[in-house]
Motif scaffolding. Structure first.
Motif, PDB file in Angstrom:
ATOM      1  N   LEU A   1       8.780 -18.799 -17.421  1.00 54.07           N
ATOM      2  CA  LEU A   1       9.252 -18.317 -15.980  1.00 54.07           C
ATOM      3  C   LEU A   1      10.239 -17.555 -16.071  1.00 54.07           C
ATOM      4  O   LEU A   1      11.272 -17.566 -16.662  1.00 54.07           O
ATOM      5  CB  LEU A   1       9.469 -19.572 -15.157  1.00 54.07           C
ATOM      6  CG  LEU A   1       8.108 -20.662 -15.176  1.00 54.07           C
ATOM      7  CD1 LEU A   1       8.554 -21.870 -14.224  1.00 54.07           C
ATOM      8  CD2 LEU A   1       6.828 -19.770 -14.305  1.00 54.07           C
ATOM      9  N   LYS A   2      10.301 -16.678 -14.954  1.00 55.92           N
ATOM     10  CA  LYS A   2      11.692 -15.742 -14.653  1.00 55.92           C
ATOM     11  C   LYS A   2      12.131 -16.285 -13.347  1.00 55.92           C
ATOM     12  O   LYS A   2      11.306 -15.916 -12.179  1.00 55.92           O
ATOM     13  CB  LYS A   2      11.173 -14.261 -14.801  1.00 55.92           C
ATOM     14  CG  LYS A   2      10.626 -13.782 -16.029  1.00 55.92           C
ATOM     15  CD  LYS A   2      11.793 -13.857 -17.203  1.00 55.92           C
ATOM     16  CE  LYS A   2      11.139 -13.400 -18.197  1.00 55.92           C
ATOM     17  NZ  LYS A   2      12.264 -13.565 -19.380  1.00 55.92           N
ATOM     18  N   PRO A   3      13.039 -17.162 -13.089  1.00 53.15           N
ATOM     19  CA  PRO A   3      13.434 -17.487 -11.859  1.00 53.15           C
ATOM     20  C   PRO A   3      13.977 -16.416 -10.960  1.00 53.15           C
ATOM     21  O   PRO A   3      14.931 -15.654 -11.801  1.00 53.15           O
ATOM     22  CB  PRO A   3      14.437 -18.729 -12.158  1.00 53.15           C
ATOM     23  CG  PRO A   3      14.144 -19.087 -13.888  1.00 53.15           C
ATOM     24  CD  PRO A   3      13.660 -17.724 -14.432  1.00 53.15           C
ATOM     25  N   VAL A   4      14.014 -16.477  -9.735  1.00 52.36           N
ATOM     26  CA  VAL A   4      14.679 -15.516  -8.971  1.00 52.36           C
ATOM     27  C   VAL A   4      15.673 -16.344  -8.192  1.00 52.36           C
ATOM     28  O   VAL A   4      15.394 -17.187  -7.349  1.00 52.36           O
ATOM     29  CB  VAL A   4      13.772 -14.491  -7.988  1.00 52.36           C
ATOM     30  CG1 VAL A   4      14.645 -13.887  -6.984  1.00 52.36           C
ATOM     31  CG2 VAL A   4      12.872 -14.014  -8.658  1.00 52.36           C
ATOM     32  N   LEU A   5      17.093 -15.948  -8.182  1.00 54.33           N
ATOM     33  CA  LEU A   5      18.028 -16.849  -7.611  1.00 54.33           C
ATOM     34  C   LEU A   5      18.543 -16.070  -6.450  1.00 54.33           C
ATOM     35  O   LEU A   5      18.266 -14.675  -6.310  1.00 54.33           O
ATOM     36  CB  LEU A   5      19.081 -17.114  -8.544  1.00 54.33           C
ATOM     37  CG  LEU A   5      18.953 -17.845  -9.872  1.00 54.33           C
ATOM     38  CD1 LEU A   5      20.099 -17.966 -10.691  1.00 54.33           C
ATOM     39  CD2 LEU A   5      18.137 -19.102  -9.587  1.00 54.33           C
ATOM     40  N   GLN A   6      19.102 -16.632  -5.485  1.00 54.91           N
ATOM     41  CA  GLN A   6      19.515 -15.845  -4.020  1.00 54.91           C
ATOM     42  C   GLN A   6      21.140 -16.213  -3.989  1.00 54.91           C
ATOM     43  O   GLN A   6      21.419 -17.536  -4.091  1.00 54.91           O
ATOM     44  CB  GLN A   6      18.685 -16.333  -2.945  1.00 54.91           C
ATOM     45  CG  GLN A   6      19.108 -15.927  -1.667  1.00 54.91           C
ATOM     46  CD  GLN A   6      18.299 -16.669  -0.506  1.00 54.91           C
ATOM     47  OE1 GLN A   6      18.213 -17.736  -0.671  1.00 54.91           O
ATOM     48  NE2 GLN A   6      17.716 -15.752   0.225  1.00 54.91           N
ATOM     49  N   ILE A   7      21.928 -15.400  -3.626  1.00 54.06           N
ATOM     50  CA  ILE A   7      22.900 -15.661  -3.050  1.00 54.06           C
ATOM     51  C   ILE A   7      23.268 -15.188  -1.554  1.00 54.06           C
ATOM     52  O   ILE A   7      23.038 -13.802  -1.431  1.00 54.06           O
ATOM     53  CB  ILE A   7      24.309 -14.967  -3.637  1.00 54.06           C
ATOM     54  CG1 ILE A   7      24.367 -15.567  -5.347  1.00 54.06           C
ATOM     55  CG2 ILE A   7      25.597 -15.459  -3.157  1.00 54.06           C
ATOM     56  CD1 ILE A   7      25.319 -14.783  -6.165  1.00 54.06           C
TER      57      ILE A   7
END
Length: 288
Positions: A185-191
């Motif tokens: 998996l390639k997680p996408v994080l958010q700020i």
């Protein structure tokens, strides 16, 4: 009109040369590496940082600038300037902003600390806005007011290449890290202001990139209520220059009317996400 200095910390991503060119001062962020202190862009560069980060025998801890270093810089700056606008990293990601606010109380309003809720490339764009406002004649209090009112008109999405560092920092459980690694998996994080949050998961880099691009389009429409021409769009990455160049080209193709730039991600963020990450960000353009 008084003479106003703009100061930020090294999380904003200014190189020594760039800061000098722009006429700003930068407080270097300290890192404790096997209990020895290093300062970002002073004796800790990107290449050396990632070499140590990938060595599991080396312990790396983020820290905040010492109160003495910050106060000394402010005092020295006020010998030549009437006021200071200080733009540290987001208060949601570090206590350095709150500490600076307390320290500023002893400076009779001459130091305005901005709780801007930003980091890395969006923090840099806030510094640019501050410089523009200085040129237009705004005072330090007015700049602080604007930057805090527009703090959440920014967004960053980050694709993480490995779950190793999220696990190491306690942001995901060992079981989740193992499963994610197994499934590639390639997680996408958010700020979006105060903290680094999980946003989405993708099975491929290509899909993760599309998720980030689509999310920027959605934010521009729904959160900013604007079109791409009135939004700053920029990119960031960790370590991999070739992947960064490819990602920048893809963003420019997606947003052909925007002047997109790319910077290395702040080392304070990179500590938690590791190498080979890519990011995209957007903020509203300051028109004055």
């Amino acid at each position: 009109m008084g003479k106003i200095a703009v100061i930020t910390d090294s999380n904003a991503g200014f190189s020594v040369e760039e800061a000098k060119e722009k006429g700003i001062m930068v407080v270097p962020m300290p890192f404790y590496i096997n209990e020895k202190v290093y300062y970002e862009n002073i004796d800790l560069d990107q290449k050396g940082f990632y070499k140590m980060l990938e060595d599991d025998s080396i312990d790396i801890k983020t820290s905040m600038p010492t109160t003495g270093d910050v106060i000394d810089l402010w005092k020295k700056t006020l010998e030549s300037y009437d006021e200071i606008v200080y733009i540290p990293m987001s208060s949601g990601l570090s206590s350095s902003c709150e500490t600076a606010m307390m320290l500023s109380e002893d400076f009779d309003g001459k130091v305005q600390v901005v709780n801007n809720q930003r980091i890395s490339i969006t923090q840099k764009l806030s510094v640019y806005d501050a410089l523009t406002m200085v040129e237009k004649g705004a005072n330090a209090a007015e700049i602080k007011k604007y930057l805090e009112e527009t703090a959440f008109e920014s967004t960053i999405y980050i694709m993480v290449d490995t779950l190793k560092y999220l696990k190491k920092g306690g942001r995901i459980t060992p079981a989740a890290a193992a499963l994610g690694t197994l499934l590639k998996l390639k997680p996408v994080l958010q700020i979006q202001g105060e903290k680094l949050d999980a946003f989405s998961k993708a099975r491929t880099v290509k899909l993760a990139k599309q998720i980030m691009l689509d999310s920027i389009h959605t934010d521009i429409t729904n959160r900013f209520g604007d079109d791409p021409a009135n939004v700053n769009i920029c990119a960031a990455y960790t370590e991999d220059d070739e992947a960064a160049a490819e990602w920048l080209a893809e963003i420019k193709e997606e947003f052909p009317n925007n002047d997109v730039f790319i910077d290395p991600l702040s080392l304070s963020v990179s500590c938690h996400i590791g190498p080979s990450a890519i990011a995209i960000a957007a903020t509203r353009i300051f028109h004055g």
